[in-house]
Scaffold this motif. Structure first.
Motif, PDB file in Angstrom:
ATOM      1  N   ALA A  15       0.854  -1.187   0.000  1.00  0.00           N
ATOM      2  CA  ALA A  15       0.000   0.000   0.000  1.00  0.00           C
ATOM      3  C   ALA A  15       0.887   1.234   0.000  1.00  0.00           C
ATOM      4  N   ALA A  16       0.415   2.296  -0.657  1.00  0.00           N
ATOM      5  CA  ALA A  16       1.183   3.539  -0.744  1.00  0.00           C
ATOM      6  C   ALA A  16       0.223   4.713  -0.803  1.00  0.00           C
ATOM      7  N   THR A  17       0.740   5.899  -0.471  1.00  0.00           N
ATOM      8  CA  THR A  17      -0.049   7.116  -0.583  1.00  0.00           C
ATOM      9  C   THR A  17       0.880   8.313  -0.672  1.00  0.00           C
ATOM     10  N   LEU A  18       0.312   9.446  -1.050  1.00  0.00           N
ATOM     11  CA  LEU A  18       1.048  10.707  -1.053  1.00  0.00           C
ATOM     12  C   LEU A  18       1.028  11.270   0.360  1.00  0.00           C
ATOM     13  N   ALA A  19       2.155  11.771   0.839  1.00  0.00           N
ATOM     14  CA  ALA A  19       2.219  12.240   2.221  1.00  0.00           C
ATOM     15  C   ALA A  19       3.114  13.468   2.343  1.00  0.00           C
ATOM     16  N   SER A  20       2.773  14.306   3.316  1.00  0.00           N
ATOM     17  CA  SER A  20       3.656  15.393   3.723  1.00  0.00           C
ATOM     18  C   SER A  20       4.598  14.842   4.786  1.00  0.00           C
ATOM     19  N   TYR A  21       5.860  15.269   4.748  1.00  0.00           N
ATOM     20  CA  TYR A  21       6.843  14.658   5.647  1.00  0.00           C
ATOM     21  C   TYR A  21       7.781  15.694   6.254  1.00  0.00           C
ATOM     22  N   ARG A  22       8.450  15.264   7.299  1.00  0.00           N
ATOM     23  CA  ARG A  22       9.629  15.967   7.802  1.00  0.00           C
ATOM     24  C   ARG A  22      10.592  14.912   8.329  1.00  0.00           C
ATOM     25  N   ARG A  23      11.867  15.204   8.193  1.00  0.00           N
ATOM     26  CA  ARG A  23      12.895  14.257   8.632  1.00  0.00           C
ATOM     27  C   ARG A  23      13.216  14.453  10.110  1.00  0.00           C
ATOM     28  N   VAL A  24      13.460  13.353  10.778  1.00  0.00           N
ATOM     29  CA  VAL A  24      13.921  13.369  12.160  1.00  0.00           C
ATOM     30  C   VAL A  24      15.070  12.360  12.236  1.00  0.00           C
ATOM     31  N   PRO A  25      15.859  12.383  13.319  1.00  0.00           N
ATOM     32  CA  PRO A  25      17.010  11.471  13.380  1.00  0.00           C
ATOM     33  C   PRO A  25      16.663  10.004  13.184  1.00  0.00           C
ATOM     34  N   ARG A  26      15.456   9.568  13.600  1.00  0.00           N
ATOM     35  CA  ARG A  26      15.108   8.148  13.503  1.00  0.00           C
ATOM     36  C   ARG A  26      14.497   7.764  12.160  1.00  0.00           C
ATOM     37  N   GLY A  27      14.165   8.741  11.315  1.00  0.00           N
ATOM     38  CA  GLY A  27      13.539   8.408  10.036  1.00  0.00           C
ATOM     39  C   GLY A  27      12.677   9.538   9.517  1.00  0.00           C
ATOM     40  N   TYR A  28      11.407   9.228   9.202  1.00  0.00           N
ATOM     41  CA  TYR A  28      10.492  10.226   8.650  1.00  0.00           C
ATOM     42  C   TYR A  28       9.218  10.278   9.475  1.00  0.00           C
ATOM     43  N   GLU A  29       8.818  11.489   9.828  1.00  0.00           N
ATOM     44  CA  GLU A  29       7.504  11.707  10.394  1.00  0.00           C
ATOM     45  C   GLU A  29       6.569  12.126   9.268  1.00  0.00           C
ATOM     46  N   LEU A  30       5.311  11.675   9.340  1.00  0.00           N
ATOM     47  CA  LEU A  30       4.318  11.993   8.325  1.00  0.00           C
ATOM     48  C   LEU A  30       3.176  12.767   8.948  1.00  0.00           C
ATOM     49  N   CYS A  31       2.533  13.603   8.129  1.00  0.00           N
ATOM     50  CA  CYS A  31       1.346  14.307   8.600  1.00  0.00           C
ATOM     51  C   CYS A  31       0.295  13.275   9.002  1.00  0.00           C
ATOM     52  N   LEU A  32      -0.413  13.512  10.089  1.00  0.00           N
ATOM     53  CA  LEU A  32      -1.270  12.511  10.715  1.00  0.00           C
ATOM     54  C   LEU A  32      -2.282  11.860   9.764  1.00  0.00           C
ATOM     55  N   PRO A  33      -3.034  12.627   8.946  1.00  0.00           N
ATOM     56  CA  PRO A  33      -3.987  11.949   8.049  1.00  0.00           C
ATOM     57  C   PRO A  33      -3.306  10.992   7.071  1.00  0.00           C
ATOM     58  N   ASP A  34      -2.107  11.339   6.626  1.00  0.00           N
ATOM     59  CA  ASP A  34      -1.398  10.475   5.674  1.00  0.00           C
ATOM     60  C   ASP A  34      -0.975   9.172   6.333  1.00  0.00           C
ATOM     61  N   ALA A  35      -0.486   9.250   7.554  1.00  0.00           N
ATOM     62  CA  ALA A  35      -0.077   8.042   8.270  1.00  0.00           C
ATOM     63  C   ALA A  35      -1.268   7.124   8.517  1.00  0.00           C
ATOM     64  N   ARG A  36      -2.439   7.714   8.793  1.00  0.00           N
ATOM     65  CA  ARG A  36      -3.629   6.907   9.033  1.00  0.00           C
ATOM     66  C   ARG A  36      -4.044   6.138   7.781  1.00  0.00           C
ATOM     67  N   ALA A  37      -3.805   6.729   6.624  1.00  0.00           N
ATOM     68  CA  ALA A  37      -4.221   6.086   5.371  1.00  0.00           C
ATOM     69  C   ALA A  37      -3.583   4.717   5.209  1.00  0.00           C
ATOM     70  N   LEU A  38      -2.377   4.533   5.719  1.00  0.00           N
ATOM     71  CA  LEU A  38      -1.663   3.265   5.579  1.00  0.00           C
ATOM     72  C   LEU A  38      -1.665   2.447   6.868  1.00  0.00           C
ATOM     73  N   GLY A  39      -2.229   2.980   7.933  1.00  0.00           N
ATOM     74  CA  GLY A  39      -2.231   2.256   9.202  1.00  0.00           C
ATOM     75  C   GLY A  39      -0.825   2.012   9.720  1.00  0.00           C
ATOM     76  N   LEU A  40       0.059   2.989   9.550  1.00  0.00           N
ATOM     77  CA  LEU A  40       1.460   2.815   9.948  1.00  0.00           C
ATOM     78  C   LEU A  40       1.619   2.787  11.461  1.00  0.00           C
ATOM     79  N   LYS A  41       2.605   1.999  11.884  1.00  0.00           N
ATOM     80  CA  LYS A  41       2.957   1.916  13.292  1.00  0.00           C
ATOM     81  C   LYS A  41       4.369   2.456  13.485  1.00  0.00           C
ATOM     82  N   PRO A  42       4.645   3.105  14.611  1.00  0.00           N
ATOM     83  CA  PRO A  42       5.991   3.629  14.848  1.00  0.00           C
ATOM     84  C   PRO A  42       7.072   2.571  14.663  1.00  0.00           C
TER      85      PRO A  42
END
Length: 360
Positions: A304-331
């Motif tokens: 599964a994939a989607t378009l997302a707004s992001y910002r980088r952090v030392p551990r990886g990528y944070e995504l805007c909340l609605p985008d993360a929900r679209a894929l059911g991502l877990k930390p």
């Protein structure tokens, strides 16, 4: 909410509806053939087929409307011992007569077969009701395939091709086929095109093996050789922008051109890398840019994939909340990303390969 994902068995009805918009070789408007294509895709995502036999079908879903609105596919290897690729090589042949002091450069078509072919992208269809969407959904349908190839580079070939549609007649027939192929096979264009999906023996046996001089063809046929049809020109523009060029070959059925790009040189694949999902943030105003993000999980719902707004952090990528929900991502879940805008793009254009975020 728009999600791109692998095709599922229960998508058959909606996939058939989409196929009627184009009815191409890779996505025919035939329920039985579509069911076979879905099954082949399911086995491909499951890793149950050899790499060179895999064909991956992706769909785009409008989640709120519970509606499939687009599809595209990847053929892992287009051209094998079992089913070689067949095409016309378009080249020039020089002729000169001392007696007449005349010099000619003729365009010729040479029938050619490839048994060790490249990866092919194709089957892209977007529901007409969603064309012109501000999210540029057709582009996302196309880009998503490069994200998947970039995430599994060793599954695919050293080059990627796209066979583009030429200008066909209003009834869907091809002038090139009527002047050439029909005379040698006695088959209608669509019949021959579909038969070639199973085997190309009839082309090898019945077509001339010697060069065909296009000067013998009517002018209106010559003018269409290797020319992209009007509705497909936006695709040509996009492909050229990411590194594809016409390889001087055409489809023997309709004369449509084949565009090719070395896999490692594709600009979209250069923007793709693995990463880690590091959590969410609330507002798109906090974002660095946009990316395509994908997640792969075992089982029938494999991708599964989607378009997302992001910002980088030392551990990886944070995504805007609605985008993360679209894929059911877990930390801390593994993801694949294709950077579409933001600071990392500047690094890429300077020739610096972006490293996976978790490796920094």
């Amino acid at each position: 909410m728009i999600v791109l994902r692998d095709v599922h068995t229960d998508d058959l009805d909606q996939l058939e509806r989409l196929a009627h918009h184009l009815n191409t070789l890779n996505l025919p408007a035939s329920r039985d053939k579509l069911a076979a294509i879905i099954e082949e895709s399911r086995l491909s995502f499951a890793g149950a087929l050899p790499h060179h036999e895999r064909q991956y079908v992706f769909v785009m879903e409008d989640v709120e409307a519970d509606r499939l609105i687009g599809t595209s596919m990847i053929i892992a290897q287009h051209g094998s011992f079992e089913r070689p690729t067949v095409y016309f090589e378009v080249r020039q042949e020089q002729k000169y007569s001392q007696t007449l002091a005349k010099y000619f450069v003729h365009q010729v078509l040479q029938l050619t077969f490839n048994y060790d072919g490249p990866t092919e992208i194709g089957g892209l269809i977007l529901d007409p009701a969603y064309q012109g969407h501000p999210m540029k959904l057709g582009k996302l349908l196309s880009f998503m395939r490069f994200l998947f190839i970039g995430a599994h580079r060793d599954w695919f070939r050293e080059a990627i091709i796209a066979e583009l549609l030429p200008e066909l007649n209003p009834d869907g027939t091809s002038d090139l086929w009527e002047c050439l192929g029909a005379n040698f096979t006695g088959l209608e264009y669509r019949e021959a095109d579909q038969l070639s999906r199973q085997n190309v023996e009839f082309i090898r046996s019945l077509f001339p093996q010697t060069p065909i001089y296009t000067a013998l063809l009517p002018e209106h046929v010559r003018e269409k050789i290797g020319v992209v049809g009007g509705p497909t020109r936006p695709v040509e523009k996009m492909l050229r922008a990411i590194g594809f060029e016409w390889d001087r070959s055409i489809d023997p059925f309709d004369g449509g051109p084949t565009f090719v790009c070395p896999t490692e040189s594709c600009r979209l694949i250069q923007r793709t890398h693995p990463a880690i999902y590091a959590g969410s943030f609330a507002s798109r105003e906090q974002a660095e840019g946009e990316l395509l993000v994908s997640v792969e999980r075992p089982g029938d719902r494999a991708f599964a994939a989607t378009l997302a707004s992001y910002r980088r952090v030392p551990r990886g990528y944070e995504l805007c909340l609605p985008d993360a929900r679209a894929l059911g991502l877990k930390p801390d879940e593994a993801i694949g990303v294709m950077i579409l805008s933001g600071h990392e793009i500047e690094d890429l254009w300077r020739g610096q390969r972006v490293q996976p975020a978790e490796a920094r």
